[in-house]
Scaffold this motif. Structure first.
Motif, short mmCIF file in Angstrom:
data_model
loop_
_atom_site.label_atom_id
_atom_site.label_comp_id
_atom_site.label_asym_id
_atom_site.label_seq_id
_atom_site.Cartn_x
_atom_site.Cartn_y
_atom_site.Cartn_z
N VAL A 170 35.13 21.14 48.78
CA VAL A 170 34.84 19.70 48.64
C VAL A 170 34.64 19.35 47.17
O VAL A 170 35.23 18.38 46.66
N LYS A 171 33.82 20.12 46.46
CA LYS A 171 33.53 19.85 45.05
C LYS A 171 34.79 19.91 44.19
O LYS A 171 35.02 19.04 43.34
N GLN A 172 35.61 20.92 44.41
CA GLN A 172 36.83 21.06 43.62
C GLN A 172 37.81 19.92 43.90
O GLN A 172 38.46 19.41 42.99
N MET A 173 37.90 19.50 45.18
CA MET A 173 38.78 18.38 45.52
C MET A 173 38.29 17.09 44.86
O MET A 173 39.08 16.30 44.34
N TYR A 174 36.97 16.91 44.88
CA TYR A 174 36.39 15.72 44.26
C TYR A 174 36.67 15.71 42.75
O TYR A 174 37.09 14.69 42.20
N ASP A 175 36.47 16.82 42.09
CA ASP A 175 36.66 16.90 40.64
C ASP A 175 38.12 16.70 40.25
O ASP A 175 38.42 16.13 39.20
N ALA A 176 39.04 17.17 41.11
CA ALA A 176 40.47 17.14 40.77
C ALA A 176 41.14 15.82 41.13
O ALA A 176 42.18 15.47 40.56
N GLY A 177 40.58 15.08 42.08
CA GLY A 177 41.27 13.91 42.62
C GLY A 177 41.15 12.66 41.75
O GLY A 177 40.19 12.50 40.99
N ARG A 178 42.12 11.74 41.90
CA ARG A 178 42.05 10.43 41.25
C ARG A 178 41.13 9.55 42.09
O ARG A 178 41.43 9.29 43.26
N ALA A 222 32.28 8.57 47.98
CA ALA A 222 33.41 8.32 47.09
C ALA A 222 34.70 8.61 47.83
O ALA A 222 34.69 9.09 48.98
N ALA A 223 35.83 8.32 47.17
CA ALA A 223 37.14 8.64 47.72
C ALA A 223 38.07 9.03 46.58
O ALA A 223 37.89 8.59 45.44
N SER A 224 39.04 9.87 46.90
CA SER A 224 40.03 10.26 45.90
C SER A 224 41.41 10.29 46.56
O SER A 224 41.53 10.41 47.77
N ARG A 225 42.43 10.18 45.71
CA ARG A 225 43.81 10.14 46.22
C ARG A 225 44.56 11.36 45.64
O ARG A 225 44.68 11.50 44.43
N PRO A 226 45.10 12.23 46.49
CA PRO A 226 45.85 13.40 46.00
C PRO A 226 47.09 12.99 45.22
O PRO A 226 47.65 11.92 45.47
#
Length: 341
Positions: free
Chosen positions: A276-284, A337-341
């Protein structure tokens, strides 16, 4: 990885306080009354809390496991390089052997060659120049041997360092795994303390709560507005509806929260980090008002729980131990929050 714990609703805090107070009273020795049994609701809340508390160390375990896999690949590569260097050294030793034999036939083994063959060639070249008793052919061969010997020593040192790091991550993973399993075992113990009738009632209460919240884990096909890669990812996620949550799992028969998100986007050709943390840090990052189907939703904080927006105010996620992959209202948990791959 962070060790944030999921915030608890005020009602749960009040229940915990009441439970502690009741527990304190029950410790007082009285002859006239037995210790009060925890209510079914108390047990349900305790079990839910234990499952939630297992989520953060689950994500920590996933990060450690990913690091461990990377180190294992490095160790395997180092071992391969070490074997190749050793073979090269062995082959050079075989070539030097006939040179030493020829020298012996011509009047005895050169002292510098004898020194080298004893296994300590580092000072050879300086001594050979001083003695001036070695042919250029021997000097070239021994110079190559010395270089390979140094490379072999360096490869051995690197391999040992990587192996030590791998052992450290294994120990760390075992400790985190024990933490997760301890919480899950405690939850199972609580559930096993219930009668069959109480367990059936608890399951019925859970189904009622899910129904009132709009949660569903019935098999379905995605027919929302997503297109392209987002639709491919959501088609896959929907095909997993009803499969169980399992901590540390990335499929195909069970998933944890980040395992489901990663597997879904992988089918669309997008490689996401593991946790989860890595996805959050990497995502727009995208705002809640700009959400599109396929976006990754983070609830509570940036380290603990995620899922995928499906449109129409709903999301799909792998919830926690004891539950199946389901579709829930976006606001059924505190949106972070939300992020887009």
């Amino acid at each position: 990885m962070g060790t944030h714990r999921r915030p608890k609703p005020p009602s749960r805090a009040r229940i915990a306080t009441l439970g502690m107070a009741a527990g304190a009273v029950s410790l007082l020795p009285t002859q006239s009354q037995a210790a009060p049994q925890p209510t079914l609701e108390d047990v349900r809340k305790q079990v839910e809390t234990l499952y939630e508390e297992a989520e953060a160390p689950t994500e920590e375990y996933n990060a450690i496991s990913e690091k461990q896999a990377k180190l294992q690949r490095e160790v395997d590569g180092a071992r391969d390089r070490l074997a190749r260097k050793q073979q090269e050294v062995n082959e050079l030793r075989e070539k030097i052997g006939p040179l030493a034999a020829a020298q012996y036939r011509g009047g005895g083994i050169d002292p510098s060659v004898e020194l080298f063959l004893s296994g300590d060639p580092d000072n050879y070249l300086d001594q050979a120049a001083m003695l001036d008793r070695t042919s250029s052919r021997q000097a070239d061969a021994l110079r190559a041997m010395q270089t390979k010997q140094r490379e072999l020593t360096q490869e051995r040192t690197d391999a040992q360092k990587r192996l030590k790091a791998l052992e450290e991550t294994r120990a760390e993973a075992a400790e985190t795994k024990n933490e997760v399993q301890g919480k899950l075992a405690e939850a199972r113990k609580l559930l096993n303390s219930l009668t069959a009738q109480q367990r059936a009632r608890m399951e019925a209460d859970q189904e009622r709560d899910d129904a009132s919240a709009g949660a569903s884990d019935s098999p379905a096909s995605y027919n929302g507005p997503a297109s392209g890669r987002a639709k491919t990812a959501l088609d896959f996620a929907y095909a997993q509806l009803g499969k169980p949550y399992e901590w540390g799992s990335t499929g195909p028969n069970s998933y944890d929260c980040s395992g489901l998100v990663g597997a879904a986007w992988r089918t669309a050709g997008v490689s996401l980090p593991r946790t989860v943390k890595q996805m959050y840090d990497a995502g727009r990052k995208v705002s809640k008002s700009d959400l599109q189907p396929g976006d990754i939703i983070y609830w509570y904080n940036d380290t603990q729980h995620n899922g995928m927006y499906v449109g129409n105010g709903k999301a799909i996620h792998a919830p926690r131990t004891g539950k199946n992959i389901e579709i829930v209202p976006l606001d059924s948990m505190p949106f972070f929050a939300a992020s887009r791959p």
